[in-house]
Structures are given as C-alpha cells and as structure tokens.
Design a protein around this motif. Structure first.
Motif, PDB file in Angstrom:
ATOM      1  N   ASN A 188     -11.647   8.298  -4.204  1.00  0.00           N
ATOM      2  CA  ASN A 188     -11.922   8.211  -5.640  1.00  0.00           C
ATOM      3  C   ASN A 188     -10.667   8.048  -6.498  1.00  0.00           C
ATOM      4  O   ASN A 188     -10.761   7.853  -7.705  1.00  0.00           O
ATOM      5  CB  ASN A 188     -12.704   9.438  -6.114  1.00  0.00           C
ATOM      6  CG  ASN A 188     -14.183   9.339  -5.784  1.00  0.00           C
ATOM      7  OD1 ASN A 188     -14.591   8.483  -5.010  1.00  0.00           O
ATOM      8  ND2 ASN A 188     -14.982  10.211  -6.353  1.00  0.00           N
ATOM      9  N   LEU A 189      -9.495   8.118  -5.867  1.00  0.00           N
ATOM     10  CA  LEU A 189      -8.252   7.892  -6.592  1.00  0.00           C
ATOM     11  C   LEU A 189      -7.853   6.412  -6.609  1.00  0.00           C
ATOM     12  O   LEU A 189      -6.911   6.030  -7.302  1.00  0.00           O
ATOM     13  CB  LEU A 189      -7.108   8.723  -5.989  1.00  0.00           C
ATOM     14  CG  LEU A 189      -7.242  10.245  -6.066  1.00  0.00           C
ATOM     15  CD1 LEU A 189      -5.941  10.903  -5.618  1.00  0.00           C
ATOM     16  CD2 LEU A 189      -7.616  10.705  -7.466  1.00  0.00           C
ATOM     17  N   LYS A 193     -12.090   2.539  -8.059  1.00  0.00           N
ATOM     18  CA  LYS A 193     -13.110   3.555  -7.792  1.00  0.00           C
ATOM     19  C   LYS A 193     -13.086   4.564  -8.932  1.00  0.00           C
ATOM     20  O   LYS A 193     -12.054   5.158  -9.244  1.00  0.00           O
ATOM     21  CB  LYS A 193     -12.808   4.250  -6.462  1.00  0.00           C
ATOM     22  CG  LYS A 193     -13.911   5.151  -5.951  1.00  0.00           C
ATOM     23  CD  LYS A 193     -14.988   4.377  -5.231  1.00  0.00           C
ATOM     24  CE  LYS A 193     -15.938   5.327  -4.515  1.00  0.00           C
ATOM     25  NZ  LYS A 193     -16.993   4.612  -3.808  1.00  0.00           N
ATOM     26  N   LYS A 194     -14.232   4.781  -9.568  1.00  0.00           N
ATOM     27  CA  LYS A 194     -14.336   5.725 -10.682  1.00  0.00           C
ATOM     28  C   LYS A 194     -13.197   5.512 -11.688  1.00  0.00           C
ATOM     29  O   LYS A 194     -12.372   6.393 -11.924  1.00  0.00           O
ATOM     30  CB  LYS A 194     -14.318   7.170 -10.168  1.00  0.00           C
ATOM     31  CG  LYS A 194     -15.365   7.487  -9.120  1.00  0.00           C
ATOM     32  CD  LYS A 194     -16.776   7.288  -9.648  1.00  0.00           C
ATOM     33  CE  LYS A 194     -17.835   7.619  -8.594  1.00  0.00           C
ATOM     34  NZ  LYS A 194     -19.208   7.330  -9.046  1.00  0.00           N
ATOM     35  N   PRO A 195     -13.115   4.349 -12.308  1.00  0.00           N
ATOM     36  CA  PRO A 195     -11.991   4.043 -13.214  1.00  0.00           C
ATOM     37  C   PRO A 195     -11.937   4.975 -14.420  1.00  0.00           C
ATOM     38  O   PRO A 195     -12.957   5.508 -14.864  1.00  0.00           O
ATOM     39  CB  PRO A 195     -12.265   2.601 -13.629  1.00  0.00           C
ATOM     40  CG  PRO A 195     -13.729   2.415 -13.440  1.00  0.00           C
ATOM     41  CD  PRO A 195     -14.092   3.247 -12.244  1.00  0.00           C
ATOM     42  N   ASN A 196     -10.737   5.117 -14.962  1.00  0.00           N
ATOM     43  CA  ASN A 196     -10.523   6.042 -16.063  1.00  0.00           C
ATOM     44  C   ASN A 196     -10.853   5.442 -17.428  1.00  0.00           C
ATOM     45  O   ASN A 196     -10.906   6.166 -18.419  1.00  0.00           O
ATOM     46  CB  ASN A 196      -9.073   6.528 -16.064  1.00  0.00           C
ATOM     47  CG  ASN A 196      -8.875   7.764 -16.914  1.00  0.00           C
ATOM     48  OD1 ASN A 196      -9.552   8.768 -16.706  1.00  0.00           O
ATOM     49  ND2 ASN A 196      -7.976   7.697 -17.885  1.00  0.00           N
ATOM     50  N   ASN A 197     -11.070   4.138 -17.487  1.00  0.00           N
ATOM     51  CA  ASN A 197     -11.395   3.505 -18.782  1.00  0.00           C
ATOM     52  C   ASN A 197     -12.892   3.269 -18.945  1.00  0.00           C
ATOM     53  O   ASN A 197     -13.320   2.518 -19.816  1.00  0.00           O
ATOM     54  CB  ASN A 197     -10.632   2.188 -18.946  1.00  0.00           C
ATOM     55  CG  ASN A 197     -10.939   1.191 -17.834  1.00  0.00           C
ATOM     56  OD1 ASN A 197     -11.532   1.551 -16.819  1.00  0.00           O
ATOM     57  ND2 ASN A 197     -10.527  -0.054 -18.025  1.00  0.00           N
ATOM     58  N   LYS A 198     -13.681   3.929 -18.097  1.00  0.00           N
ATOM     59  CA  LYS A 198     -15.139   3.847 -18.189  1.00  0.00           C
ATOM     60  C   LYS A 198     -15.725   5.236 -17.972  1.00  0.00           C
ATOM     61  O   LYS A 198     -15.150   6.063 -17.263  1.00  0.00           O
ATOM     62  CB  LYS A 198     -15.697   2.885 -17.130  1.00  0.00           C
ATOM     63  CG  LYS A 198     -15.287   1.437 -17.318  1.00  0.00           C
ATOM     64  CD  LYS A 198     -15.902   0.567 -16.240  1.00  0.00           C
ATOM     65  CE  LYS A 198     -15.503  -0.902 -16.396  1.00  0.00           C
ATOM     66  NZ  LYS A 198     -16.075  -1.750 -15.335  1.00  0.00           N
ATOM     67  N   GLY A 208     -14.465   8.337 -15.221  1.00  0.00           N
ATOM     68  CA  GLY A 208     -14.620   8.420 -13.769  1.00  0.00           C
ATOM     69  C   GLY A 208     -13.567   9.293 -13.126  1.00  0.00           C
ATOM     70  O   GLY A 208     -13.874  10.158 -12.288  1.00  0.00           O
ATOM     71  N   LYS A 209     -12.311   9.073 -13.493  1.00  0.00           N
ATOM     72  CA  LYS A 209     -11.219   9.852 -12.894  1.00  0.00           C
ATOM     73  C   LYS A 209     -11.254  11.318 -13.346  1.00  0.00           C
ATOM     74  O   LYS A 209     -10.973  12.227 -12.554  1.00  0.00           O
ATOM     75  CB  LYS A 209      -9.870   9.223 -13.243  1.00  0.00           C
ATOM     76  CG  LYS A 209      -9.560   7.930 -12.490  1.00  0.00           C
ATOM     77  CD  LYS A 209      -9.293   8.183 -11.023  1.00  0.00           C
ATOM     78  CE  LYS A 209      -8.886   6.909 -10.281  1.00  0.00           C
ATOM     79  NZ  LYS A 209     -10.034   6.026  -9.990  1.00  0.00           N
ATOM     80  N   GLN A 308       0.963   6.264 -12.431  1.00  0.00           N
ATOM     81  CA  GLN A 308       0.184   7.472 -12.698  1.00  0.00           C
ATOM     82  C   GLN A 308      -0.672   7.857 -11.498  1.00  0.00           C
ATOM     83  O   GLN A 308      -0.774   9.032 -11.144  1.00  0.00           O
ATOM     84  CB  GLN A 308      -0.701   7.252 -13.930  1.00  0.00           C
ATOM     85  CG  GLN A 308       0.061   7.235 -15.242  1.00  0.00           C
ATOM     86  CD  GLN A 308      -0.814   6.837 -16.409  1.00  0.00           C
ATOM     87  OE1 GLN A 308      -1.629   5.898 -16.304  1.00  0.00           O
ATOM     88  NE2 GLN A 308      -0.667   7.527 -17.541  1.00  0.00           N
ATOM     89  N   ARG A 309      -1.270   6.860 -10.862  1.00  0.00           N
ATOM     90  CA  ARG A 309      -2.093   7.161  -9.688  1.00  0.00           C
ATOM     91  C   ARG A 309      -1.244   7.675  -8.525  1.00  0.00           C
ATOM     92  O   ARG A 309      -1.683   8.532  -7.753  1.00  0.00           O
ATOM     93  CB  ARG A 309      -2.896   5.935  -9.257  1.00  0.00           C
ATOM     94  CG  ARG A 309      -4.055   5.597 -10.202  1.00  0.00           C
ATOM     95  CD  ARG A 309      -5.004   4.554  -9.633  1.00  0.00           C
ATOM     96  NE  ARG A 309      -4.325   3.330  -9.233  1.00  0.00           N
ATOM     97  CZ  ARG A 309      -4.037   3.017  -7.973  1.00  0.00           C
ATOM     98  NH1 ARG A 309      -4.390   3.831  -6.977  1.00  0.00           N
ATOM     99  NH2 ARG A 309      -3.416   1.893  -7.701  1.00  0.00           N
ATOM    100  N   ALA A 310      -0.018   7.159  -8.408  1.00  0.00           N
ATOM    101  CA  ALA A 310       0.889   7.646  -7.367  1.00  0.00           C
ATOM    102  C   ALA A 310       1.239   9.112  -7.602  1.00  0.00           C
ATOM    103  O   ALA A 310       1.269   9.922  -6.658  1.00  0.00           O
ATOM    104  CB  ALA A 310       2.153   6.796  -7.329  1.00  0.00           C
TER     105      ALA A 310
END
Length: 470
Positions: A188-189, A193-198, A208-209, A308-310
């Motif tokens: 999910n990262l 997958k499960k984006p943060n802008n939705k 999502g995130k 940021q994801r890293a």
C-alpha cells in the motif's frame, strides 16, 4: 500468561493527556487535519482505525470463549466462537475486555468500536507449515475452534494442546502483524496503490495513504496517547489495574475508550519486553507510526513524492523490524518457560509425585511458544531455513508424559501420535530455539534465558547436533 520483572522505561514522561485539542501534545496519534482534495463533509479529523481495534476486541473475545468448553462436544459454543471469528453479525457483545472494578470500559458491543469487522477475512492465507497438512491460516484457526469447543476449558491434556493460547498467539501474527507489515506498510506504500491525492473511498475524510497508515497503527493496538506513558504504565493498562485508570483515561470522562485509550496484545508484549530496560520496541514502533503519519499529513492531500515515500518506507522498516523482534522475544521467552516446566516435571516424577499442576502450566506455555512461533512466520519475509529449524525443534505437539507426541492429523481431523524425543532431549531443543532467536533476530530482552547451560546440556545428553522433530 505473561509475567515480567518490573522496571521503568527511561526517557518517557507520564502525562495526563486530552485528545480533543488538535496537537496539544505532538506525541498524540490523533487529530490530523482532513486533507482530501475537494472534501465537502463535516469531519475535521482524518484519523480512523476502528475496524482494526474491533479486531483486537474480537481476538480478546475469541480467546476468552475458547476457554469455556466443558470437555464434551458443544455445538453452541463452537457456533458462538465462529461468529466472533468469521461472522460480521450486528450486536455481538464484547466478551473481553470487560469492565473490571474501577476500570470501566466505555463500549459493551463490538459495533461500538467498529462495525462489520471479522478476523477470518484478514487472516494470513498462506500454508502454515508448522502444523500438519499445510492448512491455510483460516483453516487452522477453524480447526482449533472446533477442537476448543469440545475441550475442557479449552485444554486437551491427552494430546497436549491449550487452544486459547494457540488461537490467540497465532492470530497476533496471522492477522495483526501480517496485515500491518505485509499489506498496509508494504504494497500500500506503492505510488499507484491507495494514492494520497484521492480519498480512500468515495466521500471518506481521509486519503488512501492516510487511512492505510492508520489501519496499520490500529493493528499494533497502541493507545493514541501511548507515547506519553512508560512501558510499565502501558503494561498496567492492559492488565486493567485500577491504578492505571487515570493513565488510560486520556480525555478524563471516567471511562476507558477501547478505540483510543486501551493497550492490546501486540503493544502489550512489546512494552512488556521493554520493562527489561534492554529494548525499546513499543516506543520505536509507535514513534515510527507517528512520524510517518506526520509526513503524510504534511503533503496536504498531494500525491507523495518518491522522496516522501522512501522516507515513509524507512519508518515502515523500523516498525517491521521491532515488531518482528517482539515476536521473536516471545518465542525465546516461552521456550525458556517450557524448559523450566519440563525440568520441574522431571523433578516431580523422579520424586514419585504427581505433576498435574506443572503439566497444565507446561501445556499453556507450550501453546504460547507454538502460537508465537507460527505467528513469526506470517510476516512479509519468507523465513526459509529459520522457519524449518524452528518448526522441527518445537514439533507439532509437546512431548507428553508417556513420551508420545502428535506427529500428524488424519483425514478425519484426528490426531496421530508417535514416539517423542526424551524430555531431556527436548530441553536441548528449547535452548536451540532460544539460540536461533538470538542468532537470527538479534533480540536483547531474552526473558527466561537458558542459553548459559546449552554446552553443558549437550555434553550431558550426548546429543551433539541434537535430533530435531519432523
């Protein structure tokens, strides 16, 4: 069944905390703003993990129910246990934890914590190689539920199984650990997958995130204000000590909210090992969760960058490593307790006494050992040879007083027994389990450590490499 030598948790302040003001205390996992682009609802807090805490409650309730058999076939009890494992029925009463003395719990029905949750849908779906027939996680739990319903207080003395302990400790890995580290903090990262802008789902006040991260936090079973408490205080809250009410009741309403104020099993065990002052599992895990949630909130509803994801991935790695170590500590601890139980049983038998009470403790500790050893194998990583060695050293069942041991399960679900190793040989196995946990996972608390006697025991038994159970 868990007991620890009491000690402080250095560097953590005890504080009375109010959850209402947004970030009145930066150590609180609560009150993160709504960042969903275009959100038009009334919510002001984007944090939500009710379904996960509902599963913590279902776990506690199922464990309690598993100890209520009378030694005869009990279809009613089996059906009730099944409702708490795989059902989504409305109105399920909370069986545990319940109010206890002055420790008043706010909720009495599972739906008040989170509606529509069950454990079966979230149980590890892979084959469980540490038990016969390569059953999947849900198949194994259902098999144990069936057996528990017919066992006297959940314990089968003839075959050596304590079902409440087996079910509970396995689910701590197969649901909570597996869901957190193998799904929410892993796949999910990914960017897509499960984006943060939705929104996580249509109309939801969280992205999502945000929600994925919150759900993983819920599976750890840590109170929102837990970072303001010591390991000893977290431990006391789980034990529902009356002196811990003020510590748990962060919003000062006179009741303990299971959703945000209770300490559940994964966090309890992590904090328990931290009482040694040699580890900081609970604090490391909770801090990484909080730091990760702050990072996600800082994006303000924009898609997370690769950088940021890293960074989020680094927080996830801290959580996974410390959670894994906590499970390995549990395997180590209960291998030591099984060693102590068998030593006591051997002494009683040599004195021509009756080892009934010691045998009962032995079965409980073996159930915890076996359950945790299986839980450790349900994470993101394939443990490979380590898992094989662990399963062979522990076996499918404990060596019994007549030197028999469960070696298989037939097509009708009946246990098949064979000759076990001697009790002295099994003592060597338990020390080897402990050594495996130190060598492979680098654990530090090491409760009930028996490793100092390994070389001497090997010489005494003449076992050398020591035969391992198949």
């Amino acid at each position: 069944m868990m007991r620890f030598v009491r000690a402080g948790f250095p560097g953590v302040l005890a504080a009375a905390v109010t959850l209402a003001p947004a970030h009145a205390d930066e150590r609180i996992y609560a009150n993160f703003p709504v960042t969903v682009p275009g959100y038009s609802g009334t919510a002001t807090d984007s944090v939500s993990y009710r379904g996960q805490i509902a599963r913590q409650v279902l776990h506690d309730s199922l464990k309690k129910l598993a100890s209520q058999g009378n030694g005869k076939p009990n279809p009613e009890l089996r059906a009730r246990m099944t409702v708490y494992y795989s059902g989504k029925d409305k109105g399920r009463a909370i069986v545990a934890p319940l109010s206890k003395g002055g420790f008043r719990i706010e909720q009495t029905v599972v739906d008040q914590v989170g509606a529509g949750a069950n454990l079966a849908d979230k149980t590890y779906k892979g084959a469980v190689s540490g038990m016969p027939n390569n059953m999947t996680g849900p198949e194994l739990v259902k098999f144990w539920i069936d057996k528990a319903a017919s066992a006297n207080r959940g314990v089968d003395r003839i075959n050596g199984y304590d079902y409440p302990q087996l079910i509970s400790k396995f689910l701590m890995g197969a649901v909570f650990y597996n869901q957190a580290v193998d799904i929410y903090l892993d796949e999910n990262l990914n960017a897509d997958k499960k984006p943060n802008n939705k929104p996580y789902s249509k109309g939801a006040p969280y992205t999502g995130k945000e929600h994925s991260w919150d759900e993983a936090f819920g599976y750890f079973g840590f109170p929102a204000h837990g970072l303001t408490l010591t390991a000893s205080q977290l431990y006391d809250i789980n034990k529902q000590k009356e002196s811990a009410v003020a510590l748990a009741d962060a919003n000062r309403d006179g009741k303990v909210d299971l959703y945000r104020e209770m300490v559940f099993a994964p966090a309890y065990y992590a904090a328990g090992y931290d009482l040694s002052n040699k580890t900081g599992y609970a604090r490391a895990i909770a801090s990484a969760f909080l730091d990760g949630r702050k990072l996600i909130a800082s994006a303000k509803g924009a898609a997370l960058s690769d950088t940021q994801r890293a960074t989020l991935g680094k927080h996830a790695a801290i959580i996974e490593t410390n959670w894994e170590k906590s499970l390995a500590e549990s395997v180590f601890k209960y291998a030591g307790e099984v060693f102590e139980d068998l030593t006591k049983i051997e002494t009683i038998i040599e004195a021509q006494g009756k080892p009934d009470k010691a045998f009962r403790k032995y079965l409980a500790h073996w159930g915890e050992l076996k359950g945790f050893s299986l839980a450790l194998q349900t994470g993101r990583k394939n443990l490979g040879e380590t898992a094989v060695r662990l399963n062979r050293l522990i076996g499918f069942g404990p060596p019994l007083l007549n030197t028999s041991q469960v070696v298989d399960i037939d097509s009708k679900g009946n246990y098949v027994k064979g000759e076990s190793v001697s009790r002295k040989e099994y003592l060597v196995h338990m020390m080897k389990v402990q050594k495996l946990m130190v060598d492979e996972f680098g654990i530090k608390a090491r409760n009930h450590d028996k490793l100092a006697g390994l070389d001497a025991m090997l010489k005494k038994t003449g076992s050398g490499a020591s035969a391992e159970n198949d």
